[in-house]
Design an enzyme around this catalytic site. Structure first.
Site, mmCIF file in Angstrom:
data_model
loop_
_atom_site.group_PDB
_atom_site.id
_atom_site.type_symbol
_atom_site.label_atom_id
_atom_site.label_comp_id
_atom_site.label_asym_id
_atom_site.label_seq_id
_atom_site.Cartn_x
_atom_site.Cartn_y
_atom_site.Cartn_z
ATOM 1 N N LYS A 155 6.948 -6.967 12.143
ATOM 2 C CA LYS A 155 8.147 -6.466 12.813
ATOM 3 C C LYS A 155 7.873 -6.141 14.273
ATOM 4 O O LYS A 155 8.740 -6.300 15.121
ATOM 5 C CB LYS A 155 8.670 -5.230 12.078
ATOM 6 C CG LYS A 155 9.493 -5.600 10.865
ATOM 7 C CD LYS A 155 10.047 -4.379 10.185
ATOM 8 C CE LYS A 155 8.985 -3.671 9.415
ATOM 9 N NZ LYS A 155 9.489 -2.620 8.516
ATOM 10 N N GLU A 205 10.443 0.071 5.797
ATOM 11 C CA GLU A 205 10.773 1.058 6.818
ATOM 12 C C GLU A 205 11.893 0.461 7.667
ATOM 13 O O GLU A 205 11.754 -0.669 8.162
ATOM 14 C CB GLU A 205 9.554 1.350 7.697
ATOM 15 C CG GLU A 205 9.908 2.417 8.720
ATOM 16 C CD GLU A 205 8.772 2.816 9.646
ATOM 17 O OE1 GLU A 205 7.681 2.246 9.557
ATOM 18 O OE2 GLU A 205 9.023 3.717 10.474
ATOM 19 N N ARG A 247 -0.762 -10.416 1.432
ATOM 20 C CA ARG A 247 0.499 -10.602 2.143
ATOM 21 C C ARG A 247 0.710 -12.081 2.428
ATOM 22 O O ARG A 247 -0.233 -12.881 2.410
ATOM 23 C CB ARG A 247 0.498 -9.812 3.436
ATOM 24 C CG ARG A 247 -0.667 -10.176 4.367
ATOM 25 C CD ARG A 247 -0.719 -9.312 5.603
ATOM 26 N NE ARG A 247 0.330 -9.664 6.525
ATOM 27 C CZ ARG A 247 1.296 -8.815 6.895
ATOM 28 N NH1 ARG A 247 1.328 -7.598 6.441
ATOM 29 N NH2 ARG A 247 2.219 -9.201 7.741
HETATM 30 P P1 ATP Z 1 5.398 -5.509 9.256
HETATM 31 O O1 ATP Z 1 3.932 -5.767 9.261
HETATM 32 O O2 ATP Z 1 6.217 -6.720 9.355
HETATM 33 O O3 ATP Z 1 5.801 -4.470 10.234
HETATM 34 P P2 ATP Z 1 5.422 -3.576 7.250
HETATM 35 O O4 ATP Z 1 4.518 -3.718 6.088
HETATM 36 O O5 ATP Z 1 5.086 -2.572 8.259
HETATM 37 O O6 ATP Z 1 5.692 -5.002 7.823
HETATM 38 P P3 ATP Z 1 7.399 -2.320 5.715
HETATM 39 O O7 ATP Z 1 8.820 -2.108 6.020
HETATM 40 O O8 ATP Z 1 6.517 -1.145 5.580
HETATM 41 O O9 ATP Z 1 6.876 -3.299 6.812
HETATM 42 O O10 ATP Z 1 7.245 -3.260 4.442
HETATM 43 C C1 ATP Z 1 7.883 -3.038 3.225
HETATM 44 C C2 ATP Z 1 7.114 -3.727 2.140
HETATM 45 O O11 ATP Z 1 6.983 -5.124 2.390
HETATM 46 C C3 ATP Z 1 5.710 -3.187 2.022
HETATM 47 O O12 ATP Z 1 5.505 -2.854 0.648
HETATM 48 C C4 ATP Z 1 4.815 -4.285 2.474
HETATM 49 O O13 ATP Z 1 3.626 -4.303 1.761
HETATM 50 C C5 ATP Z 1 5.650 -5.540 2.212
HETATM 51 N N1 ATP Z 1 5.307 -6.598 3.167
HETATM 52 C C6 ATP Z 1 5.379 -6.540 4.515
HETATM 53 N N2 ATP Z 1 4.949 -7.683 5.081
HETATM 54 C C7 ATP Z 1 4.604 -8.499 4.063
HETATM 55 C C8 ATP Z 1 4.075 -9.828 3.988
HETATM 56 N N3 ATP Z 1 3.838 -10.556 5.085
HETATM 57 N N4 ATP Z 1 3.853 -10.355 2.770
HETATM 58 C C9 ATP Z 1 4.107 -9.639 1.671
HETATM 59 N N5 ATP Z 1 4.591 -8.394 1.660
HETATM 60 C C10 ATP Z 1 4.837 -7.817 2.842
HETATM 61 MG MG MG Z 2 4.819 -0.501 7.224
#
Ligand code: ATP
Ligand code: MG
Length: 551
Positions: A268, A31, A258
């Site tokens: 984020k 996102e 993760r």
């Molecule tokens: P954040 O928790 O940092 O806000 P998010 O999952 O909301 O991360 P997205 O932009 O939705 O952020 O993430 C894009 C992809 O990255 C998703 O498929 C998510 O599963 C993966 N992802 C995010 N954080 C991690 C992590 N710490 N380890 C592995 N994959 C991750």
């Molecule tokens: Mg997300």
């Protein structure tokens, strides 16, 4: 390419063998509401890596279905980071917001099937009606409206005729389901905020759980890989796809653990607080675990990929020690980085018995293990700098550097001896008067002789060096929730000026990485360094000082 193996790759291998899918299609769906961090890199390497290894493709899709916080700036940064890691996302970047029309049509289709309804309960009421793990849910009084009424109301929602929060569109699934996610989830809500790509065209936006599986299906994604927190959502994902997608090959969701990394935060939301509250200097501050920060710090894609390969992909969550990442960076740079002399906290040394105006050059290898990287001449003269830490008036036992009594070798050069110490008003050593031994070049090097680094004044340029330490003092700052800022390391940045480095560094490109002999790896800052004043970042010290400090 070296083959990797993990439970996801095994599932895919089996699916391909059984011809469930003609070819693998994965995606990385960030996102654009912040910069990517090293946790995202785990997902990027997994999705793009699988596509490469199995001869498939991986889409880069902006999951931009919520106007709040999404920005073009983040889209640009995400694209730059994925490219930097060295992955190919085909012709173009994809956007979930390009599917708004299709997603709307899917919602209308659900309504027509009697499987979605407009609900006027407030968000709190929806929550209460939903029940809990022990308590079954209660049906909304709006649940049994006619298809016609729902179509009419949904159209009105779309046209902006309702206020934000006054109603939502919900899927009609099962209020008694043991999986709470299936208790009539919200699929569309009203938001009047403009979207960074579609402007004010839409007054309603699809929820993640609805938009995400259907975007996967629209793109023909075969394996929809996500993190464990979405495990419960898989049933919902399958429900939407089952109701709305007629193709026999439906995307399959697979969850993995993760990445959690010690002494930092990987979210984020928390990272944006560090930026907003100006605790760091932007998303690309070299102390940030963002890819933009790590790049600026001097970490390489190879080191990051090596790290991710070592931790592997599994289903159990844990906290990975950041020293493993630092180890991978050291490993990578040891092979790549040319060696140079750098003095961080200079003291002047005057070599009294070396004639004024005279100089000599010594040939030094640019890399001790890689003769193909050539050598360079370094200048020796009467006035040089050495590091504060390499001189001690009252040396602790075992100290093998310069002392008032002893002799030390200048790396690649002569041995010197200290004759006189000159201090400033504060009592700090400012200058040493030394003598050199002209015969020491040929002298047999005894096993234990102390060697220190140095730089001749006339071969040195003054630079700013930024020393970085971990951003947090505790291993898992995120576990303190909103209190996490209390654990910021006040010494995460130390600025040194003037430090001295070999003059040749003035000709090098921003981003170049060097090993300062005996100290660590340093990189020319890609943002703040200028021809007139070089700025160098500490990438990693040569030794893991943390393990050493540990009892
Ligand atoms: P954040 O928790 O940092 O806000 P998010 O999952 O909301 O991360 P997205 O932009 O939705 O952020 O993430 C894009 C992809 O990255 C998703 O498929 C998510 O599963 C993966 N992802 C995010 N954080 C991690 C992590 N710490 N380890 C592995 N994959 C991750
Ligand atoms: Mg997300």
């Amino acid at each position: 390419m070296e083959k990797q193996s993990d439970f996801i790759r095994e599932i895919i291998e089996k699916d391909l063998k059984e011809k469930k899918y003609p070819k693998v299609v994965t995606r990385f769906p960030p996102e654009p509401n912040g910069y990517l961090h090293i946790g995202h890199a785990k997902s990027i390497c997994l999705n793009f890596g699988i596509a490469e290894e199995f001869g498939g493709k991986c889409n880069l899709r902006m999951d931009d279905t919520d106007p709040e916080g999404e920005k073009e700036e983040y889209v640009r940064a995400i694209i730059e980071d994925v490219k930097w890691l060295g992955f190919d996302f085909g012709e173009k970047v994809l956007y979930a917001s390009d599917y708004f029309e299709k997603l709307y049509d899917f919602a209308v289709e659900l309504i027509k099937k009697g499987k979605a309804y407009v609900c006027h309960l407030s968000p709190e009421e929806i929550k209460t009606y939903r029940g809990s793990f022990n308590e079954p849910g209660k049906e909304s009084p709006y649940r049994n409206r006619t298809v016609e009424e729902n179509l009419r109301l949904f159209e009105k929602m779309k046209n902006g005729e309702f206020e934000e929060g006054s109603c939502v569109l919900r899927a009609k699934i099962d209020m008694q389901s043991p999986n709470i996610v299936l208790r009539d989830p919200v699929i569309y809500r009203i938001k009047k905020e403009p979207h960074y790509r579609t402007g004010s065209k839409w007054n309603i936006y699809p929820m993640y759980d609805f938009a995400h599986p259907l975007s996967d299906a629209i793109e023909g994604v075969t394996h929809s890989i996500c993190t464990l927190e979405f495990e419960n959502n898989r049933a919902l994902y399958d429900w939407f796809v089952g109701e709305l997608i007629s193709e026999p090959e439906k995307p399959k969701q697979i969850e993995f653990a993760r990445l959690n990394l010690s002494h930092t935060v990987l979210s984020k939301r928390l990272l944006s607080r560090l930026v907003e509250e100006k605790i760091v200097d932007g998303w690309d501050d070299p102390r940030m675990p963002t890819l933009a920060g790590l790049r600026r710090r001097g970490y390489t894609p190879d080191a990051i990929k090596d790290f991710l390969k070592r931790i592997g992909v599994a289903r159990n969550e844990n906290l990975v020690d950041v020293s493993l990442l630092e180890h991978c960076v050291r490993d990578d740079l040891d092979w790549k980085a040319p060696r140079v002399m750098g003095v961080l906290r200079p003291i002047e040394v005057i070599i009294e018995n070396y004639p004024e105006g005279k100089f000599e050059t010594f040939e030094c290898p640019n890399h001790p293990k890689r003769p193909e990287m050539g050598s360079r001449k370094i200048l020796f003269a009467r006035e040089i700098y050495i590091d504060e830490e390499d001189f001690s008036e009252n040396p602790p036992p075992g100290y093998r550097r310069l002392t008032p009594q002893g002799e030390v070798r200048l790396r690649y050069s002569y041995k010197i001896k200290c004759k006189e110490i000159i201090k400033d008003e504060a009592g700090k050593v400012k200058r040493l008067i030394c003598t050199y031994d002209p015969d020491s070049l040929k002298a047999e090097r005894k096993g234990k002789e102390g060697v220190i680094h140095w730089i001749a004044k006339s071969n040195a340029i003054a630079v700013e060096v930024r020393l970085y330490d971990r951003l947090f003092t505790v291993p898992d700052p995120a576990s303190y929730a909103e209190e996490f800022l209390k654990y910021i390391n006040p010494k995460s940045l130390e600025i040194l000026f003037p430090a001295y480095v070999e003059m040749q560094l003035g000709e090098k490109e921003p981003g170049s990485v060097f090993q300062f002999e005996r100290l660590g790896y340093f990189c020319i800052d890609i943002k703040d360094s200028q021809k007139e004043k070089l700025v160098l970042n500490l990438v990693v010290p040569l030794k893991d000082t943390y393990s050493k400090k540990a009892p």
